[in-house]
Design a protein around this motif. Structure first.
Motif, PDB file in Angstrom:
ATOM      1  N   GLU A 288       0.749  -1.124   0.123  1.00 26.83           N
ATOM      2  CA  GLU A 288       0.065   0.082   0.040  1.00 26.83           C
ATOM      3  C   GLU A 288       0.894   1.259  -0.032  1.00 26.83           C
ATOM      4  O   GLU A 288       0.617   2.109  -0.822  1.00 26.83           O
ATOM      5  N   LEU A 289       1.903   1.104   0.762  1.00 25.34           N
ATOM      6  CA  LEU A 289       2.687   2.471   0.859  1.00 25.34           C
ATOM      7  C   LEU A 289       3.532   2.470  -0.450  1.00 25.34           C
ATOM      8  O   LEU A 289       3.655   3.800  -1.152  1.00 25.34           O
ATOM      9  N   ARG A 290       4.075   1.689  -0.935  1.00 28.80           N
ATOM     10  CA  ARG A 290       4.666   1.647  -2.266  1.00 28.80           C
ATOM     11  C   ARG A 290       3.668   2.175  -3.605  1.00 28.80           C
ATOM     12  O   ARG A 290       4.114   2.848  -4.189  1.00 28.80           O
ATOM     13  N   GLU A 291       2.571   1.545  -3.415  1.00 28.48           N
ATOM     14  CA  GLU A 291       1.347   2.083  -4.429  1.00 28.48           C
ATOM     15  C   GLU A 291       0.884   3.482  -4.355  1.00 28.48           C
ATOM     16  O   GLU A 291       0.248   4.196  -5.121  1.00 28.48           O
ATOM     17  N   SER A 292       1.172   4.004  -3.060  1.00 29.77           N
ATOM     18  CA  SER A 292       0.673   5.443  -2.696  1.00 29.77           C
ATOM     19  C   SER A 292       1.410   6.325  -3.504  1.00 29.77           C
ATOM     20  O   SER A 292       0.822   7.683  -3.890  1.00 29.77           O
ATOM     21  N   GLY A 293       2.358   6.281  -4.528  1.00 25.26           N
ATOM     22  CA  GLY A 293       3.204   7.077  -5.230  1.00 25.26           C
ATOM     23  C   GLY A 293       4.067   8.212  -4.351  1.00 25.26           C
ATOM     24  O   GLY A 293       4.682   8.978  -4.975  1.00 25.26           O
ATOM     25  N   ARG A 294       3.913   8.107  -2.962  1.00 29.21           N
ATOM     26  CA  ARG A 294       4.813   8.967  -2.073  1.00 29.21           C
ATOM     27  C   ARG A 294       6.183   8.718  -2.019  1.00 29.21           C
ATOM     28  O   ARG A 294       6.956   9.646  -1.873  1.00 29.21           O
ATOM     29  N   PHE A 295       6.566   7.280  -2.188  1.00 23.09           N
ATOM     30  CA  PHE A 295       7.615   6.882  -1.867  1.00 23.09           C
ATOM     31  C   PHE A 295       8.261   6.093  -3.008  1.00 23.09           C
ATOM     32  O   PHE A 295       7.498   5.096  -3.530  1.00 23.09           O
ATOM     33  N   SER A 296       9.547   6.364  -3.393  1.00 20.60           N
ATOM     34  CA  SER A 296      10.012   5.735  -4.461  1.00 20.60           C
ATOM     35  C   SER A 296      10.409   4.162  -4.132  1.00 20.60           C
ATOM     36  O   SER A 296      10.479   3.260  -5.218  1.00 20.60           O
ATOM     37  N   MET A 297      10.773   3.934  -2.962  1.00 17.37           N
ATOM     38  CA  MET A 297      11.205   2.882  -2.573  1.00 17.37           C
ATOM     39  C   MET A 297      10.776   2.298  -1.173  1.00 17.37           C
ATOM     40  O   MET A 297      10.699   2.981  -0.141  1.00 17.37           O
ATOM     41  N   VAL A 298      10.176   0.996  -0.759  1.00 15.11           N
ATOM     42  CA  VAL A 298       9.852   0.447   0.382  1.00 15.11           C
ATOM     43  C   VAL A 298      10.390  -0.576   0.683  1.00 15.11           C
ATOM     44  O   VAL A 298      10.307  -1.628  -0.020  1.00 15.11           O
ATOM     45  N   TRP A 299      11.392  -0.662   1.630  1.00 17.19           N
ATOM     46  CA  TRP A 299      12.405  -1.612   1.839  1.00 17.19           C
ATOM     47  C   TRP A 299      12.143  -2.189   3.415  1.00 17.19           C
ATOM     48  O   TRP A 299      11.734  -1.657   4.257  1.00 17.19           O
ATOM     49  N   ILE A 300      11.728  -3.604   3.672  1.00 19.64           N
ATOM     50  CA  ILE A 300      11.611  -4.366   4.530  1.00 19.64           C
ATOM     51  C   ILE A 300      12.881  -4.960   5.270  1.00 19.64           C
ATOM     52  O   ILE A 300      13.302  -6.087   4.964  1.00 19.64           O
ATOM     53  N   PRO A 301      13.663  -4.039   6.127  1.00 19.75           N
ATOM     54  CA  PRO A 301      14.553  -4.859   6.698  1.00 19.75           C
ATOM     55  C   PRO A 301      14.606  -5.795   7.713  1.00 19.75           C
ATOM     56  O   PRO A 301      15.474  -6.740   7.999  1.00 19.75           O
ATOM     57  N   SER A 302      13.593  -5.855   8.342  1.00 20.77           N
ATOM     58  CA  SER A 302      13.434  -6.854   9.370  1.00 20.77           C
ATOM     59  C   SER A 302      11.953  -7.227   9.589  1.00 20.77           C
ATOM     60  O   SER A 302      11.049  -6.123   9.585  1.00 20.77           O
ATOM     61  N   ILE A 303      11.483  -8.473  10.100  1.00 20.94           N
ATOM     62  CA  ILE A 303      10.164  -8.960  10.647  1.00 20.94           C
ATOM     63  C   ILE A 303      10.765 -10.046  11.546  1.00 20.94           C
ATOM     64  O   ILE A 303      11.218 -11.006  11.417  1.00 20.94           O
ATOM     65  N   ARG A 304       9.888  -9.617  12.527  1.00 24.84           N
ATOM     66  CA  ARG A 304      10.054 -10.757  13.785  1.00 24.84           C
ATOM     67  C   ARG A 304       8.809 -11.066  14.336  1.00 24.84           C
ATOM     68  O   ARG A 304       7.766 -10.381  14.678  1.00 24.84           O
TER      69      ARG A 304
END
Length: 477
Positions: free
Chosen positions: A447-463
């Motif tokens: 959703e954040l990536r498709e908002s057009g507000r941010f050129s890249m959305v990176w997920i460095p961690s999921i715990r």
């Protein structure tokens, strides 16, 4: 008394001059151009075209001053951009930054103009147009050689979009060398597509399949991104140029779509023998100076002056008038003083000592004024620096506010995601949060990536911990 409006459009194939008095056509003339003088809106032979322009004005008996001109719009780009509700003083810089981010052409190679348009509370929408520098410089250079003085410039597609008095419409303009498909929605030109036609294709029948294909592609493109309000059969299709003179081609143009097709209607009063279809761009230029007669008019809202600031005519300056007047008055006073001095020499001798005292005092005051002036310059420079700093901070705060609004709004649409700490550092943002399952984490990132507000959305961690998934996102502007 109705205002006289002079408009000029130099196309690849001809020069069109139209003079109106109010909404009434006063005079018009057109002159064909030899191939190669103008190509895709760029004037290649300025001296020859300038001579043609002088000839047009001479034949029409029109003075070449206060002229509204049009640029072809070849290689121009049009965008409706959304910004935070920044202060008016910060808007030019905000538009420049957004144009640099969204326009594929370097800003050093284009001119751009913009205009604020209606927007929702808390944000600002801007209609932005960019156009190459070289055709503009060539056009202005040609007009200067012809002694033509332009004070307003528009782009030809925007001039055409100004003609229909309806809030929604599709306009198809077909000429010998190009076609344009324009979509107007809520009185704004939302889509303008220009396509050069192959030089070897001469007849309209040969062009028609390509024109119909581009029409269909443009409508599909618009409808795919406006599924809540598509271009249905209630939206009129207007044609101008070659298509307007060939009604038998209209059904082929729209295919199996249930649109009503008609020539683009002219909103002006024209005498017999005037072909409005040939002068549609000039008519659109004239409408820039003609106020709507009724409040419920639905003409296009876009109406800026695209003439670059460097080419705008100098404004009337009262100072330039007062300086020579002051000089004349000063000379007169000197003459009077000389005459009076000749008749009152003895009186001057009596007050000479007093004048000396006054001169000394004036000299001291001048020294004080000089010192204060130098301090004023320093203070002004400091004030300018502070104003620029404040404007930059206001813009950064507005950008940060918009980023946070998007981050929270997107999370608010997802019941399984809770946003925690957010670290904002200009062009990058770190978002920490918790989700009930891993799928929700990826859905939120999408959703954040498709908002057009941010050129890249990176997920460095999921715990995963106790049935919940904590995550961290790195967002790049």
């Amino acid at each position: 008394m109705a205002k006289r409006i002079t408009t000029l459009y130099i196309a690849d194939t001809d020069i069109n001059l139209l003079v109106m008095k109010g909404k009434q056509v006063e005079t018009w003339t057109s002159l064909a151009l030899e191939p190669g003088l103008v190509s895709q809106g760029f004037i290649a032979e300025q001296a020859l075209v300038a001579e043609k322009v002088r000839q047009v004005f001479k034949e029409a008996g029109v003075q070449p001053k206060d002229v509204i001109v049009a640029l072809s719009g070849h290689d121009s780009l049009y965008r409706i951009i959304t910004l935070p509700d920044v202060p008016e003083a910060v808007l030019p810089e905000a538009v420049r930054r957004e144009a640099k981010r969204t326009i594929p052409t370097p800003l050093e190679e284009v001119y751009f103009s913009y205009q604020s348009v209606p927007a929702m509370k808390g944000e600002r929408r801007v209609f932005l147009a960019t156009f190459p520098r070289s055709p503009v410089d060539a056009l202005v250079g040609t007009l200067r050689q012809a002694n033509v003085k332009p004070y307003v410039m528009d782009l030809a597609p925007l001039a055409i979009c100004r003609i229909p008095d309806v809030p929604r419409a599709i306009i198809v303009n077909t000429r010998l060398d190009h076609l344009e498909v324009m979509i107007i929605a809520d009185r704004l030109p939302e889509v303008i597509r220009r396509l050069s036609l192959p030089g070897e294709v001469e007849s309209l029948a040969e062009k028609l399949p390509l024109v119909a294909e581009e029409f269909n592609r443009t409508v599909l493109f618009y409808n795919s991104s406006h599924m809540d309000k598509p271009l249905d059969s209630t939206v009129p299709v207007f044609v101008c140029g070659d298509l307007a003179e060939a009604p038998e081609t209209w059904q082929t143009l729209i295919g199996d779509r249930d649109y009503s097709v008609s020539p683009l209607p002219s909103p002006i009063e024209a005498p017999e023998g005037f072909n409005s279809n040939q002068f549609m761009i000039n008519i659109g230029l004239a409408l820039k100076e003609l106020p709507a007669e009724k409040e419920e008019a639905n003409f296009s809202l876009v109406d800026f002056n695209a003439l670059p600031e460097a080419y705008l005519p100098e404004h009337f300056s009262m100072v330039r008038v007062l300086i020579p007047v002051g000089i004349v008055i000063g000379i007169g006073l000197i003459i009077v003083a000389v005459l009076l001095g000749a008749n009152a020499r003895t009186q001057i001798e009596k007050v000479r000592s007093e004048v000396t005292v006054v001169e000394d005092r004036v000299s001291q005051l001048q020294s004080d004024i000089t010192a204060l002036t130098s301090q004023t310059g320093s203070l002004q420079a400091t004030a300018n620096t502070l104003n620029n700093t404040i404007a930059a901070l206001q813009l950064e705060r507005a950008e940060m506010h918009e980023d946070l609004r998007v981050i929270h709004r997107k999370a608010g649409t997802m019941a399984k995601v809770t946003v925690g700490a957010i670290t904002h550092s200009g062009s990058s943002v770190r978002v920490n949060g918790v989700a009930s399952d891993e799928d929700a984490v990826f859905a939120y990132a999408r959703e954040l990536r498709e908002s057009g507000r941010f050129s890249m959305v990176w997920i460095p961690s999921i715990r995963e911990s106790q049935g919940a998934f904590s995550f961290a996102f790195d967002l790049t502007k």
